[in-house]
Write a protein that holds these residues in place. Structure first.
Motif, PDB file in Angstrom:
ATOM      1  N   ALA A 290       0.841  -1.209   0.000  1.00 49.34           N
ATOM      2  CA  ALA A 290       0.000   0.000   0.000  1.00 49.34           C
ATOM      3  C   ALA A 290       0.873   1.256   0.000  1.00 49.34           C
ATOM      4  O   ALA A 290       0.610   2.220  -0.739  1.00 49.34           O
ATOM      5  N   ASP A 291       1.949   1.220   0.821  1.00 43.03           N
ATOM      6  CA  ASP A 291       2.869   2.355   0.882  1.00 43.03           C
ATOM      7  C   ASP A 291       3.603   2.532  -0.447  1.00 43.03           C
ATOM      8  O   ASP A 291       3.756   3.644  -0.952  1.00 43.03           O
ATOM      9  N   TYR A 299       1.949  -0.420  -9.263  1.00 40.87           N
ATOM     10  CA  TYR A 299       0.812   0.179  -9.975  1.00 40.87           C
ATOM     11  C   TYR A 299      -0.360  -0.789  -9.949  1.00 40.87           C
ATOM     12  O   TYR A 299      -0.193  -2.000  -9.780  1.00 40.87           O
ATOM     13  N   LYS A 300      -1.566  -0.227 -10.097  1.00 39.57           N
ATOM     14  CA  LYS A 300      -2.791  -1.018 -10.016  1.00 39.57           C
ATOM     15  C   LYS A 300      -3.370  -1.217 -11.402  1.00 39.57           C
ATOM     16  O   LYS A 300      -3.456  -0.265 -12.201  1.00 39.57           O
ATOM     17  N   GLY A 304      -7.999  -4.256 -10.265  1.00 41.33           N
ATOM     18  CA  GLY A 304      -7.686  -3.986  -8.867  1.00 41.33           C
ATOM     19  C   GLY A 304      -6.427  -4.664  -8.358  1.00 41.33           C
ATOM     20  O   GLY A 304      -5.983  -4.404  -7.236  1.00 41.33           O
ATOM     21  N   SER A 305      -5.848  -5.561  -9.143  1.00 41.66           N
ATOM     22  CA  SER A 305      -4.606  -6.229  -8.725  1.00 41.66           C
ATOM     23  C   SER A 305      -3.434  -5.245  -8.784  1.00 41.66           C
ATOM     24  O   SER A 305      -3.448  -4.294  -9.577  1.00 41.66           O
ATOM     25  N   VAL A 306      -2.445  -5.472  -7.922  1.00 37.27           N
ATOM     26  CA  VAL A 306      -1.294  -4.565  -7.833  1.00 37.27           C
ATOM     27  C   VAL A 306      -0.050  -5.279  -8.353  1.00 37.27           C
ATOM     28  O   VAL A 306       0.207  -6.440  -8.013  1.00 37.27           O
ATOM     29  N   TRP A 307       0.749  -4.557  -9.161  1.00 35.79           N
ATOM     30  CA  TRP A 307       1.909  -5.142  -9.845  1.00 35.79           C
ATOM     31  C   TRP A 307       3.118  -4.227  -9.714  1.00 35.79           C
ATOM     32  O   TRP A 307       2.996  -3.061  -9.344  1.00 35.79           O
ATOM     33  N   SER A 323      -6.493  -9.263  -7.241  1.00 36.07           N
ATOM     34  CA  SER A 323      -7.590  -8.309  -7.426  1.00 36.07           C
ATOM     35  C   SER A 323      -8.556  -8.305  -6.249  1.00 36.07           C
ATOM     36  O   SER A 323      -9.205  -7.296  -5.965  1.00 36.07           O
ATOM     37  N   ASP A 324      -8.631  -9.443  -5.531  1.00 41.37           N
ATOM     38  CA  ASP A 324      -9.516  -9.495  -4.353  1.00 41.37           C
ATOM     39  C   ASP A 324      -8.824  -9.012  -3.086  1.00 41.37           C
ATOM     40  O   ASP A 324      -9.373  -9.104  -1.987  1.00 41.37           O
ATOM     41  N   GLY A 325      -7.587  -8.509  -3.247  1.00 41.59           N
ATOM     42  CA  GLY A 325      -6.858  -7.945  -2.114  1.00 41.59           C
ATOM     43  C   GLY A 325      -6.041  -8.946  -1.319  1.00 41.59           C
ATOM     44  O   GLY A 325      -5.386  -8.579  -0.336  1.00 41.59           O
ATOM     45  N   THR A 326      -6.052 -10.225  -1.725  1.00 46.11           N
ATOM     46  CA  THR A 326      -5.293 -11.237  -0.974  1.00 46.11           C
ATOM     47  C   THR A 326      -3.820 -11.219  -1.392  1.00 46.11           C
ATOM     48  O   THR A 326      -3.470 -10.860  -2.516  1.00 46.11           O
TER      49      THR A 326
END
Length: 594
Positions: A290-291, A299-300, A304-307, A323-326
């Protein structure tokens, strides 16, 4: 200053005095066995700065060294190689110093010693440890011991993979087919009991896939829609939601496994200073992601997935949050690394993980660097090759693995069979024999695995490893026991000061042994730098070969000169001490008798 450093300084002085040239470097190498000499100076590189014949240059430097260095007694020149012969007195004085040195070869820890963390083992709690884990544990433990001997404060750790769908598979199978059985009711070690249900899950899963395919489903559809898999996925969701009944079952079965692991670790002779658990660390990295997202490191995507994009560094794009935040494994490893640094304030970390994860660790170390953690420069992946069997590759799901406990027992049984055939233990009690079989069998297993460079694959052959001849653990253990026999027969105090005449002429085998002993501290440092127990193992084998040659060519206890006898027995004692010390670095015991 070492003798090589002393000679190097005088070589530079000689070249400056004879040719007016300042040398930056001087190249040495061991003298070839077919020439007389203890250390060889290579003159060819000097010819770039000095216009002369290499033989003439070697002769001039050799004469200078004889005139100016007390330890140099003569020399010979072969083309561009100056073979330097050192005085016997130098080796005798060196041996006396070694004899007086406590824990020879090891560097004492200080307040300024580096702090390193070594991770190894890191098993899943759905099956017992197997042959692959054995190599991992032996490597990690040995590297920890070597790094500590080289002067670092080392903390041994593991991350236990105690969560995820694979854990739920064992739980579901036990719940469905276990009829309440426990390690106590079955007499099985807990990790084996749980592992049986992991195999059972796979068997039932395959039956359901076959049934669905018979109904017209594709294989891909059948694998995704098999009811038992869907139930395992539901169980995982319940666990993540903190469902009390699911969490209680998870705690109970995991404890069975932990108890089983402890018995295996104890049998292997490995330990840990701290355990980390994936169930406690898998969320840590999410806050870091998140930071990093705010800072533009990650980047998102639209889903919604972060890479993170590492293509500029020759890698690829890597997902760090679904994408589900896991969290994914990378997320967890990021968080765990940061947590460990907080816990131990280390100067570096070593991850003992198989080479199939090479890419993962390149990405992990690079992400930590991009996040601004300077200590990421001191992370090391101790990558190692797989262990193969003559029968082929192991598969956990199908239950075709070589169980670690069974392997340890098999090694002891093999040692027993070979020892009985050789008839070496007739005077032993049954209890002494059984203990010795364990020491020999485990020593054979550890040495066979650790003598190979970590990066290479191993084809493991139990019978070949328990051989009392050649480059094996039992051969080295037998030599150590032979030395102890010599010491028991000696009729004087080993701590007595040597009274050899200064003009004592060393037998070539005595000198060879002292040379080998001198190499031990350097070998420890080299093994630490390369994270390679193989360097210690093969050094020990060379030392043992030198001792056996000495034993066969030199009279030890039978010599009439009492001072000569004392020297040779003390030399044997020192060889034994180095063997014992080196084998401790490999986690191997040495028996007093064999």
């Amino acid at each position: 200053m070492s003798i090589q450093e002393t000679i190097e300084q005088h070589v530079k002085n000689a070249v400056l005095e004879l040719h007016g040239v300042s040398l930056e470097q001087v190249e040495f190498q061991p003298t070839r066995k077919d020439f007389e000499g203890d250390i060889t100076l290579v003159t060819f590189p000097m010819l770039r700065q000095i216009k002369t014949n290499p033989v003439q240059l070697g002769e001039a430097i050799g004469k200078y060294l004889v005139d100016n260095v007390a330890e140099v007694v003569r020399y010979n020149v072969i083309q561009g190689f100056l073979n330097i012969v050192l005085a016997d007195a130098f080796y005798l004085n060196s041996f006396k110093a070694i004899k007086k040195t406590k824990e020879y070869g090891r560097v004492a820890l200080t307040e300024d010693s580096k702090k390193l963390l070594v991770e190894y083992s890191s098993p899943n709690t759905n099956k017992p440890l197997h042959l692959g884990h054995v190599r991992n544990n032996l490597l990690g433990y040995s590297v920890s011991e070597i790094l500590e001997a080289a002067g670092s404060k080392v903390y041994k750790t593991q991350i236990i993979n105690d969560r995820g769908i694979h854990i739920c598979k064992s739980m579901l199978a036990w719940e469905r087919f276990g009829n309440g059985e426990t390690p106590e009711s079955t007499g099985l070690k807990g990790d084996k009991l749980v592992g049986n249900y992991y195999v059972r899950f796979d068997q039932e899963y395959k039956k359901e896939i076959a049934a669905l395919m018979a109904q017209g489903k594709t294989e891909e559809e059948a694998k995704a829609e098999a009811p038992i898999l869907l139930d395992a996925q539901k169980m995982l969701i319940k666990w993540e939601a903190g469902d009390e009944e699911t969490v209680d079952l998870w705690k109970k079965m995991n404890q069975w496994v932990y108890d089983g692991f402890e018995k295996t670790y104890d049998a292997l002779g490995v330990d840990f200073d701290k355990n980390y658990y994936e169930s406690q660390t898998y969320l840590l990295g999410k806050y870091v992601v998140a930071d990093g997202l705010e800072k533009g490191i990650f980047y998102k995507k639209e889903d919604g997935s972060v890479w993170i994009d590492l293509t500029d560094e020759g890698l690829d794009e890597k997902i760090v949050l679904r994408s589900d935040g896991t969290a994914v494994y990378m997320t967890q490893d990021i968080g765990t690394a940061i947590q460990r640094m907080k816990d131990f304030n280390m100067d570096g970390m070593v991850y003992t993980v198989g080479n199939e994860q090479d890419y993962h660790f390149k990405v992990l170390f690079l992400i930590l660097k991009k996040l601004g953690f300077e200590w990421s420069n001191y992370l090391y992946h101790l990558s190692y090759g797989m262990v193969d069997l003559p029968s082929g590759k192991m598969k956990s799901r199908e239950g075709t693995v070589v169980d670690a406990d069974d392997l340890i027992q098999q090694m002891a049984d093999t040692a027993k069979a070979i020892s009985e055939e050789l008839g070496k233990l007739d005077e032993y009690s049954e209890e002494e024999k059984e203990e010795l079989y364990k020491i020999i069998g485990l020593g054979a297993l550890k040495y066979y695995i650790l003598k190979v460079d970590p990066k290479k694959r191993i084809l493991f052959n139990p019978e070949e490893s328990v051989d009392f001849q050649g480059n094996t653990g039992p051969f080295i253990q037998y030599t150590y026991a032979r030395i102890q026999s010599i010491l028991r027969k000696a009729d004087f105090d080993l701590s007595e000061e040597l009274q050899l005449n200064e003009n004592y002429t060393l037998h070539e085998k005595e000198k060879e042994l002292i040379k080998q002993i001198q190499l031990y501290p350097e070998t420890i440092q080299l093994a630490a730098e390369n994270h390679s127990p193989a360097l210690i193992a093969n050094y020990t084998y060379d030392l043992v070969k030198s001792f056996n040659s000495f034993y066969q060519n030199v009279t030890i206890l039978g010599t009439e000169d009492i001072n000569e006898k004392k020297f040779r027995v003390q030399l044997s004692h020192s060889v034994g001490e180095v063997i014992k010390s080196a084998f401790q670095l490999l986690g191997i015991q040495v028996p007093e008798r064999m």
